[in-house]
Design a protein around this motif. Structure first.
Motif, short mmCIF file in Angstrom:
data_model
loop_
_atom_site.label_atom_id
_atom_site.label_comp_id
_atom_site.label_asym_id
_atom_site.label_seq_id
_atom_site.Cartn_x
_atom_site.Cartn_y
_atom_site.Cartn_z
N PHE A 30 -36.34 18.86 77.27
CA PHE A 30 -37.23 19.97 77.57
C PHE A 30 -37.11 21.03 76.49
CE2 PHE A 30 -36.39 18.03 81.65
CZ PHE A 30 -37.66 17.98 82.19
N GLY A 31 -38.19 21.74 76.29
CA GLY A 31 -38.17 22.87 75.37
C GLY A 31 -37.63 22.52 74.00
N ASP A 32 -36.47 23.06 73.68
CA ASP A 32 -35.90 22.86 72.34
C ASP A 32 -35.00 21.63 72.27
OD1 ASP A 32 -33.89 23.85 73.88
OD2 ASP A 32 -33.30 25.47 72.53
N GLY A 33 -35.20 20.68 73.17
CA GLY A 33 -34.45 19.42 73.10
C GLY A 33 -33.28 19.31 74.06
N ASP A 34 -33.11 20.30 74.91
CA ASP A 34 -32.03 20.24 75.90
C ASP A 34 -32.30 19.14 76.91
OD1 ASP A 34 -30.75 22.36 74.71
OD2 ASP A 34 -31.65 23.85 76.04
N LEU A 35 -31.27 18.43 77.29
CA LEU A 35 -31.40 17.38 78.30
C LEU A 35 -31.05 17.94 79.67
CD1 LEU A 35 -29.72 14.37 76.48
CD2 LEU A 35 -32.13 14.89 76.66
N ILE A 36 -31.59 17.30 80.71
CA ILE A 36 -31.22 17.69 82.07
C ILE A 36 -29.73 17.43 82.24
CG2 ILE A 36 -31.52 17.15 84.51
CD1 ILE A 36 -34.35 16.36 83.94
N ASP A 37 -29.06 18.37 82.86
CA ASP A 37 -27.63 18.24 83.12
C ASP A 37 -27.35 17.00 83.96
OD1 ASP A 37 -25.09 18.62 84.62
OD2 ASP A 37 -25.07 20.55 83.60
N LYS A 38 -26.31 16.26 83.63
CA LYS A 38 -25.97 15.04 84.37
C LYS A 38 -25.69 15.32 85.84
CE LYS A 38 -24.30 12.27 80.56
NZ LYS A 38 -23.19 11.56 79.95
N LYS A 39 -25.14 16.48 86.14
CA LYS A 39 -24.87 16.83 87.53
C LYS A 39 -26.16 16.94 88.33
CE LYS A 39 -20.59 19.26 86.53
NZ LYS A 39 -19.94 20.57 86.45
N VAL A 40 -27.19 17.46 87.68
CA VAL A 40 -28.49 17.56 88.34
C VAL A 40 -29.04 16.15 88.61
CG1 VAL A 40 -30.89 18.33 88.09
CG2 VAL A 40 -29.02 19.82 87.37
N LEU A 41 -28.93 15.27 87.63
CA LEU A 41 -29.39 13.89 87.82
C LEU A 41 -28.64 13.20 88.95
CD1 LEU A 41 -29.85 12.62 84.15
CD2 LEU A 41 -31.63 13.11 85.83
#
Length: 147
Positions: free
Chosen positions: A47-58
């Motif tokens: 998302f946005g500037d290339g940040d990935l979704i946090d693994k904890k969220v997944l």
């Protein structure tokens, strides 16, 4: 005729109606029912500037999807028990829903798939595709479509 009928569910109203009809069919044939729920495949998208979704969220989303699937399969289990039909449930995490349904039928040795159709318009089917249509196209066992 059929000895093990796969009934996939997504929790929708039409899917719930198909569950009841599928269990009635299984009871009349003396068949057992295998319920199936396909968990959504979550990708850690950028998302946005290339940040990935946090693994904890997944992990949290995965746990919630599994709990949802278990609740939907519990509806099938209860309906099967009330009708006196043998039941087994399965949750999968396929690349696509139609592949998951077909694979579940193969793994559990189902000799028919009983599933709902949402009845999308021809334009929406063309643009979005239809899980039911794809199962009909690729399944090696008979597919009974409930409307």
């Amino acid at each position: 005729m059929f000895k093990n009928i796969l009934i996939p569910t997504d929790g929708s109203v039409v899917s719930r109606k198909a569950i009841k009809a599928g269990i009635r069919l299984a009871k009349s044939l003396g068949a057992k029912v295998t319920g199936y729920y396909a968990m959504p495949l979550l990708h850690p998208a950028a998302f946005g500037d290339g940040d990935l979704i946090d693994k904890k969220v997944l992990i949290t989303l995965d746990r919630m999807a599994r709990a949802t699937g278990e609740a939907y399969l519990d509806e099938i289990a209860q309906a099967a028990q009330a009708a006196g039909v043998d039941y087994a449930g399965l949750i999968g995490k396929p690349a696509t829903t139609h592949e998951g349904i077909i694979d579940a039928a193969r793994k559990r040795r189902c000799d028919a798939i009983f599933m709902a159709s949402r009845g999308r318009s021809e334009i929406k089917k063309l643009l979005l595709g239809s899980v039911t249509q794809k199962v009909l196209s690729y399944s090696r066992v008979p597919v009974i479509v409930f409307r």
